[in-house]
Enzyme design. Structure first.
Site: not given
Ligand code: NAD
Length: 318
Positions: A8, A10, A12, A34-35, A141, A145
């Site tokens: 993942g 790519l 945020q 990433d996908i 979600y 978790k």
């Molecule tokens: P995001 O949605 O911005 O990024 C997730 C990435 O995973 C994307 O680039 C997507 O293309 C990739 N993805 C989706 N399906 C996939 C697959 N089958 N195989 C491989 N890659 C795949 O999420 P984020 O904000 O970067 O969050 C990253 C992690 O942090 C997650 O586990 C999320 O639960 C956790 N998190 C984020 C936040 C937040 O505020 N952003 C808060 C708490 C926890």
């Protein structure tokens, strides 16, 4: 030398974490996956197309690069997960179980997996939510978790897999767009403020949520992963915190820099998710065990974003 794989990458968080890991460990030692198609934000370095639900493909990439450490970030986030509960369960659970099983089978050095404040539900203490309190989430979600945290503790206790985890609050960054979470408003608001537009907020004015600036999130992750093993006492997932604010308070912080900025409130289905989460988090275990300390408060974060976001927008448009 450790070789790091980021899933993942790519997203945020992934794009900023990957760039920082490449600064620290060298671009060639950090394999972004990433996908989606890669972008320049993660910097120079190896990239592989990898779906975390495909265990054989993860194994192939690990073998190709001699990977020893995985940061497993790929997941479906809170708001998107409510729209597709089956995919959320499959992606968030199968992905994690694949990574943990491979770590066990290949005796990998260390795994990072993020949990979230979404593990808490309406019966958790709302203010300064403790490390140990009921985890009865009302979102799919959150369910993934809570289950994921238990899998991490299980793989550590049963098989000695050194998996470490943080319960992130809402993450706020300006370098990439968020991926469909309930705290995304706190990123969008800066874009609207700079565009001179009124911001329509999908949460009510007084909805306090725990939040963290992205550079603090990256710092907390790397510090946790670099800590000596005996300091890691929580093997489900650590509460981590930085700031807590309401939409009204972040708007006020922006108005200190852009006095004409205006906000209006049109709560939607995400209000219900936000209302089920804590207002603020007690992260004393992380602070005591491995020395966690955040750097950015609300106004410092606002200043940093309003200074740097215009360059990012300009670059994206050119
Ligand atoms: P995001 O949605 O911005 O990024 C997730 C990435 O995973 C994307 O680039 C997507 O293309 C990739 N993805 C989706 N399906 C996939 C697959 N089958 N195989 C491989 N890659 C795949 O999420 P984020 O904000 O970067 O969050 C990253 C992690 O942090 C997650 O586990 C999320 O639960 C956790 N998190 C984020 C936040 C937040 O505020 N952003 C808060 C708490 C926890």
């Amino acid at each position: 030398m450790s070789r790091i794989l980021v899933t993942g990458a790519l997203g945020q968080l992934g794009s900023e974490l990957t760039a920082e890991l490449r600064n620290i460990y060298g671009a060639g030692n950090v394999i972004a996956t990433d996908i989606r198609e890669p972008n320049e934000q993660i910097g120079e370095g190896p990239f592989e197309h990898l779906d975390v639900m495909d265990k054989a493909r993860i194994e192939e990439v690990i073998e190709k690069y001699d990977v020893t450490i995985i940061y497993h970030l790929a997941a479906l986030l809170s708001a998107n997960a409510e729209q597709n509960i089956n995919l959320a369960w499959k992606l968030n659970m199968d992905g994690l179980l694949n990574v943990l099983s491979i770590a066990r089978e290949k005796n990998l050095e260390r795994i990072f997996w993020p949990s979230s404040i979404a593990v808490f539900g309406p019966d958790a203490t709302k203010k300064n939510t403790p490390q140990n309190t009921p985890t009865n989430p009302t979102t799919v979600y959150g369910i993934t978790k809570v289950a994921g945290e238990q899998w991490c503790a299980y793989f550590y206790n049963k098989f000695g897999v050194d998996v470490r985890s943080l319960r992130y609050p809402g993450l706020i960054g300006y370098k990439s767009l968020p991926g469909g979470g309930t705290t995304d408003y706190a990123v969008d608001i800066y874009h609207k403020a700079l565009a001179g537009e009124t911001f329509s907020c999908f949460l009510k004015n007084d909805t306090a949520l725990p939040m963290m600036y992205m550079s603090d999130a990256v710092k907390s992750t790397i510090e946790l992963m670099q800590a000596d093993e005996e300091k890691i006492k929580v093997r489900t997932s650590y509460n981590v915190a930085a700031i807590s604010f309401t939409p009204e308070e972040i708007a006020g912080s922006i108005q200190k820099q852009i006095p004409d900025f205006e906000i209006e409130y049109e709560p939607d289905y995400r209000q219900e998710i936000a209302s089920s989460w804590p207002d603020s988090i007690d992260d004393s275990a992380a602070r005591n065990d491995w020395g966690w300390k955040h750097e950015f408060d609300l106004d410092k974060m606002t200043e940093d974003i309003l200074k740097n976001l215009p360059n990012v927008i300009e670059k994206a448009e050119s």
